[in-house]
Design a protein around this motif. Structure first.
Motif, PDB file in Angstrom:
ATOM      1  N   CYS A 165       9.317  -4.186   3.237  1.00  0.00           N
ATOM      2  CA  CYS A 165       9.815  -5.443   3.813  1.00  0.00           C
ATOM      3  C   CYS A 165      11.171  -5.844   3.269  1.00  0.00           C
ATOM      4  CB  CYS A 165       8.802  -6.551   3.544  1.00  0.00           C
ATOM      5  SG  CYS A 165       9.334  -8.153   4.129  1.00  0.00           S
ATOM      6  N   ILE A 166      12.094  -6.192   4.173  1.00  0.00           N
ATOM      7  CA  ILE A 166      13.408  -6.684   3.737  1.00  0.00           C
ATOM      8  C   ILE A 166      13.516  -8.200   3.929  1.00  0.00           C
ATOM      9  CG2 ILE A 166      14.623  -4.483   4.022  1.00  0.00           C
ATOM     10  CD1 ILE A 166      15.653  -5.522   6.748  1.00  0.00           C
ATOM     11  N   ARG A 167      12.385  -8.858   4.112  1.00  0.00           N
ATOM     12  CA  ARG A 167      12.332 -10.331   4.189  1.00  0.00           C
ATOM     13  C   ARG A 167      13.266 -10.912   5.250  1.00  0.00           C
ATOM     14  NH1 ARG A 167       8.865  -8.765   1.026  1.00  0.00           N
ATOM     15  NH2 ARG A 167       8.914  -9.059  -1.237  1.00  0.00           N
ATOM     16  N   CYS A 168      13.204 -10.321   6.435  1.00  0.00           N
ATOM     17  CA  CYS A 168      14.077 -10.818   7.497  1.00  0.00           C
ATOM     18  C   CYS A 168      13.444 -11.992   8.222  1.00  0.00           C
ATOM     19  CB  CYS A 168      14.373  -9.696   8.482  1.00  0.00           C
ATOM     20  SG  CYS A 168      12.966  -9.271   9.523  1.00  0.00           S
ATOM     21  N   SER A 169      12.123 -12.078   8.169  1.00  0.00           N
ATOM     22  CA  SER A 169      11.340 -13.146   8.789  1.00  0.00           C
ATOM     23  C   SER A 169      11.171 -13.027  10.303  1.00  0.00           C
ATOM     24  CB  SER A 169      11.856 -14.540   8.420  1.00  0.00           C
ATOM     25  OG  SER A 169      13.038 -14.835   9.102  1.00  0.00           O
ATOM     26  N   ALA A 170      11.572 -11.923  10.877  1.00  0.00           N
ATOM     27  CA  ALA A 170      11.367 -11.748  12.325  1.00  0.00           C
ATOM     28  C   ALA A 170       9.892 -11.832  12.693  1.00  0.00           C
ATOM     29  CB  ALA A 170      11.942 -10.410  12.779  1.00  0.00           C
ATOM     30  N   PRO A 218       2.920 -13.148   9.102  1.00  0.00           N
ATOM     31  CA  PRO A 218       2.264 -11.823   9.088  1.00  0.00           C
ATOM     32  C   PRO A 218       2.527 -11.039   7.811  1.00  0.00           C
ATOM     33  CG  PRO A 218       3.263 -12.242  11.225  1.00  0.00           C
ATOM     34  CD  PRO A 218       3.681 -13.377  10.350  1.00  0.00           C
ATOM     35  N   ILE A 219       3.756 -11.034   7.322  1.00  0.00           N
ATOM     36  CA  ILE A 219       4.020 -10.261   6.104  1.00  0.00           C
ATOM     37  C   ILE A 219       3.282 -10.876   4.924  1.00  0.00           C
ATOM     38  CG2 ILE A 219       6.252 -11.448   5.667  1.00  0.00           C
ATOM     39  CD1 ILE A 219       5.296  -7.834   4.664  1.00  0.00           C
ATOM     40  N   GLY A 220       3.209 -12.201   4.891  1.00  0.00           N
ATOM     41  CA  GLY A 220       2.469 -12.864   3.822  1.00  0.00           C
ATOM     42  C   GLY A 220       0.989 -12.508   3.868  1.00  0.00           C
ATOM     43  N   ALA A 279       9.641  -1.218  10.633  1.00  0.00           N
ATOM     44  CA  ALA A 279       8.439  -0.678  11.269  1.00  0.00           C
ATOM     45  C   ALA A 279       7.181  -0.745  10.408  1.00  0.00           C
ATOM     46  CB  ALA A 279       8.678   0.756  11.741  1.00  0.00           C
ATOM     47  N   ILE A 280       6.968  -1.868   9.768  1.00  0.00           N
ATOM     48  CA  ILE A 280       5.718  -2.031   9.024  1.00  0.00           C
ATOM     49  C   ILE A 280       4.613  -2.299  10.042  1.00  0.00           C
ATOM     50  CG2 ILE A 280       4.485  -3.403   7.288  1.00  0.00           C
ATOM     51  CD1 ILE A 280       7.223  -4.113   6.092  1.00  0.00           C
ATOM     52  N   ASP A 281       3.590  -1.455  10.043  1.00  0.00           N
ATOM     53  CA  ASP A 281       2.487  -1.639  10.987  1.00  0.00           C
ATOM     54  C   ASP A 281       1.544  -2.704  10.405  1.00  0.00           C
ATOM     55  OD1 ASP A 281       0.386  -1.486  12.761  1.00  0.00           O
ATOM     56  OD2 ASP A 281       0.479   0.695  12.946  1.00  0.00           O
ATOM     57  N   ILE A 282       1.947  -3.935  10.584  1.00  0.00           N
ATOM     58  CA  ILE A 282       1.199  -5.046   9.979  1.00  0.00           C
ATOM     59  C   ILE A 282      -0.257  -5.080  10.467  1.00  0.00           C
ATOM     60  CG2 ILE A 282       1.116  -7.574   9.706  1.00  0.00           C
ATOM     61  CD1 ILE A 282       4.182  -7.534   9.641  1.00  0.00           C
ATOM     62  N   PRO A 283      -0.519  -4.916  11.774  1.00  0.00           N
ATOM     63  CA  PRO A 283      -1.928  -4.912  12.196  1.00  0.00           C
ATOM     64  C   PRO A 283      -2.757  -3.838  11.483  1.00  0.00           C
ATOM     65  CG  PRO A 283      -0.504  -5.148  14.105  1.00  0.00           C
ATOM     66  CD  PRO A 283       0.400  -4.875  12.937  1.00  0.00           C
TER      67      PRO A 283
HETATM   68  S1  SF4 Z   1       7.538  -7.496   7.536  1.00  0.00           S
HETATM   69 FE1  SF4 Z   1       8.421  -9.260   8.574  1.00  0.00          FE
HETATM   70  S2  SF4 Z   1       9.895 -10.095   7.145  1.00  0.00           S
HETATM   71 FE2  SF4 Z   1       9.408  -8.035   6.432  1.00  0.00          FE
HETATM   72  S3  SF4 Z   1      10.963  -6.727   7.351  1.00  0.00           S
HETATM   73 FE3  SF4 Z   1       9.219  -6.698   8.750  1.00  0.00          FE
HETATM   74  S4  SF4 Z   1       9.644  -8.339  10.216  1.00  0.00           S
HETATM   75 FE4  SF4 Z   1      11.015  -8.641   8.463  1.00  0.00          FE
END
Ligand code: SF4
Lengths: 492, 251
Positions: free
Chosen positions: A318-323, A346-348, A383-387
């Motif tokens: 994560c680069i903390r972009c907040s998208a 989602p990242i949190g 491209a972090i697959d958060i789900p």
């Molecule tokens: S996880 Fe969220 S905050 Fe982190 S790089 Fe991906 S979109 Fe940006």
């Protein structure tokens, strides 16, 4: 900051209040939808966005795979450039190091900018306990600090506030912290910005110690990078005599070359800008230019444990972009505070339960704070697959299993409160592997269908409180099929 | 062509009309449809709630039941995405856990043969005009797993546009999740309901009589919200619209 993240209730309860708060929902909806549309446009302007996203993912994965090596290289470069490197395993250690460093300067005030890592470890409170006052200088952070509030967004920590609320906070609180707000302050952005500028300028000119975070650290040269929009960061980084940067160990990139990718994807994903208004880089110390003493505190605080998890480690890209926050329908309704951490959205939901473990109520509930709609994955520039990670962490919550905590392998037991669900899932699995049993159940439901309520008791009540259930049909499909072979036997 | 209908457990139990519509539609298009009676559930609810180990036997059962068919068609974007996206992942995870390739090998045959209904119509049968007639004003909600999981793109819209008598109106905020999310609707009921309400208000603003989607789970959530908000709109599965003809119109 008087608000607290510890002892938070589980996500559903924390979200309930926000869902009911019309002003908050209005503020959030407006802000996230505006930036969402802008981001989409900024991204389509770049013809090779998909490649940049893939490159960002690979650079981060490569760096994380060889993190030990790059961290050692970074330490060497920072030291060679005249800086001092400190290693902090957890929040307590980091806070002690920073407090010590500030005390050694003999100062009792510091200016701060751009540091989620220090929010994560609650540095301000730790400094306060040592008699040191920390002034936030990022505009949104200032609003949060003056409002005795907690940040609710990665990039715009005061996103939950509208202009009127900000004016009230400035008028009421500024005098407590330094230069008061001008008389008759209105809520126009220009006046609010001017009030903040005057208030902050005094602090910049007085402060002898600055504390910052960093967006990136370049291993080859020992350079730290901050990108920002206001220029307050640059003041913090250049005016004080001593600079202390507290940075998570995952923020490293191997070379300047790698930065090129992120300096394109970060601004477009976060503020929908082509380039950041201010990009500051600092490398150790230079005579007659900027701080004469530079300390880098490298923060672990759960990061190497996270790295040990094959599926979950991608959160460290994560680069903390907040998208992902801005596009998330759950964040939009629940607000950032419900996530119980400096990392909301989602990242949190995937980062906090990994950094802190799933032991607390809030951390065990975070993996469920998503409908798995996938919008976050789609926008994430690395491209972090958060789900995928959410489901993985759900598994950890309900089934337990092996995890790494403080460097040791431990076996987690399933979290409490899931016994009924687990039994239901097992029963359903049994029925679904025994088609005959499923059929009997369906038939019983059809036969008693006139007696089914359209609202439910027990755990189903939450559903039927706002929605009607569909009526159970007279005949399940499979019975119709068997009776008619799909209509081939004539009957309909 | 002999295809298997994977109806899904939700449709089988609660929405048999959707199943009948798929059979009617595919038969009309010359497809020989079979409904393997041993079918049950793909395991999605288990998997997504964190019970991967409970989902594995269901996935294996799915492969046993459907493995022999040329194609498997399902009127559900999310169950389609479960098979296509998550079965391979389940295989990978089993391998990573040192359980070898057995699960991956068992599941592999069904993965490429599984199609969501609109995909099957457009990509396999190569039709967009299925000869349907449905004289109503309709708005289309692309469900998340259909949209982002399977990448259905404009296939459903193209199919709807070719329906005689149908007026298709754009849904504002179409890409936003309706808030169902399986057990999410129970675990985070307040947020889920808020999302559902916004979806329904957006749908109402189009003036359409019908909200159409390719997934009955989402339609159950949206439809339940619609009746509670007294909108007078109806949720209808796309299969029922496509199956409707001048001779036998759907109501
Ligand atoms: S996880 Fe969220 S905050 Fe982190 S790089 Fe991906 S979109 Fe940006």
């Amino acid at each position: 900051m008087s608000g607290t993240f510890v002892g938070m209730p589980a996500f559903p309860e924390a979200a309930r209040e926000a869902v009911a708060n019309k002003t908050l929902r209005g503020n959030l909806r407006h802000a996230t939808h505006t930036i969402r549309a802008k981001r989409a446009k900024a991204v389509t302007e770049v013809s090779d966005w998909a490649e940049l996203r893939e490159a960002g993912k690979r650079i981060k994965d490569h760096t994380l795979r060889h993190l030990d090596r790059y961290l050692v290289q970074l330490e060497e470069s920072v030291t060679a450039a005249g800086g001092v490197v400190h290693w902090a395993a957890d929040a307590t250690e980091a806070n002690e190091i920073v407090s010590q460093l500030v005390k050694m300067t003999g100062e009792s005030e510091v200016v701060k900018v751009k540091s989620m890592a220090t929010q994560e470890i609650r540095l301000n409170e730790a400094l306060e306990a040592e008699g040191i006052r920390a002034y936030e200088t990022d505009l949104a952070e200032l609003i949060v600090q003056l409002g005795k509030d907690r940040p609710s967004h990665i990039l715009v920590p005061a996103i939950h506030r509208n202009r009127g609320e900000i004016r009230d906070i400035f008028s009421r609180e500024m005098s407590e912290w330094g230069r008061p707000a001008p008389e008759g302050l209105t809520d126009t952005p220009a006046e609010l910005a001017e009030a903040a500028r005057l208030h902050l300028r005094e602090k910049f000119l007085r402060a002898k110690v600055g504390i910052s975070g960093a967006n990136f650290m370049v291993a080859e040269t020992g350079t730290l990078v901050v990108v920002e929009s206001e220029g307050n960061g640059r003041m913090c980084l250049t005016l004080p005599e001593t600079l202390i940067s507290v940075v998570g160990i995952e923020k490293i990139v191997p070379t300047w070359r790698d930065l090129e990718v992120f300096l394109q994807t970060l601004p477009r994903s976060s503020t929908a800008e082509r380039m950041n208004p201010y990009t500051s880089t600092w490398t150790g110390t230079t005579d007659g230019d900027g701080p004469s003493t530079f300390h880098l505190v490298l923060l672990d605080n759960g990061r190497t444990d996270t790295l040990a998890d094959e599926v979950g480690r991608q959160a460290l890209r994560c680069i903390r972009c907040s998208a992902c926050l801005n596009v998330c329908p759950v964040y939009e309704r629940a607000g950032g505070h419900a996530y119980g951490s400096v990392y909301p959205g989602p990242i949190g939901a995937i980062l906090s339960p990994q950094l802190r473990g799933t032991g607390s109520e809030i951390d065990a509930s975070l993996p469920y704070a998503s409908s798995l709609c996938g919008a976050c994955y789609e926008v994430c520039p690395v491209a972090i697959d958060i789900p995928e990670v959410l489901v993985h962490l759900r598994e950890r919550v309900v089934q337990g299993g092996e995890v790494t905590r403080e460097g040791n392998k431990v076996v987690l037991r399933p979290a409490k409160g899931h016994a009924a669900e687990r039994a239901a899932m097992r029963a359903a699995r049994w029925a679904f592997t025994h088609p005959g049993a499923l059929r009997t159940g369906q038939r019983a439901a059809s036969r008693t269908r006139r007696f089914h309520p359209r609202t439910l008791p027990g755990p189903g009540k939450a559903w039927s409180g706002t929605r009607d259930l569909p009526p159970v049909p007279a005949e399940p499909f499979r019975d119709w099929w068997q009776r008619t072979r799909g209509g081939k036997d004539g009957a309909r | 062509m002999r295809v298997a209908l994977f109806l899904t457990c939700v449709n089988d139990t609660l929405y048999p009309d959707t199943g009948r519509a798929v059979v009617k539609l595919l038969t009309r298009l010359g497809v020989d449809v079979d409904f393997p009676m041993a079918q049950t559930c793909c395991g999605q609810a288990h998997y997504n709630t964190g019970y991967r180990h409970e989902a594995e036997p269901l996935a294996r059962h799915f492969s046993d039941v459907f493995g022999e068919y040329e194609a498997i068609v399902t009127p559900s974007g999310s169950c389609g995405a479960m098979v296509r996206e998550l079965y391979p992942r389940m295989g990978e995870r089993a391998r990573a856990e040192g359980r070898g390739d057995t699960l991956a090998a068992t599941l592999a045959p069904v993965v490429p043969k599984t199609y969501e209904l609109t995909e099957f119509l457009v990509d396999v049968l190569g039709v967009t005009d299925v000869g349907a007639y449905y004289p109503h004003k309709v708005t289309y909600h692309p469900t998340c797993h259909g949209l982002r999981g399977l990448g259905l793109g404009d296939r459903p819209r193209r199919l709807l546009q070719a329906v005689k008598g149908l007026e298709l109106v754009e849904l504002p905020g179409a890409d936003e999740c309706c808030g169902f999310g399986g057990t999410f609707a129970l675990k985070n009921a307040d947020v889920s309901a808020a999302m559902g309400t916004d979806k329904v208000r957006n749908a109402e603003s189009t003036g359409a009589e019908v909200l159409c989607a390719a997934d009955n789970s989402c339609l159950m959530h949206i439809g339940g919200t619609m009746t509670r908000l007294r909108t007078g709109m109806r949720p209808v599965h796309i299969a029922e619209i496509l199956a409707s003809t001048e001779e036998e119109p759907a109501v």
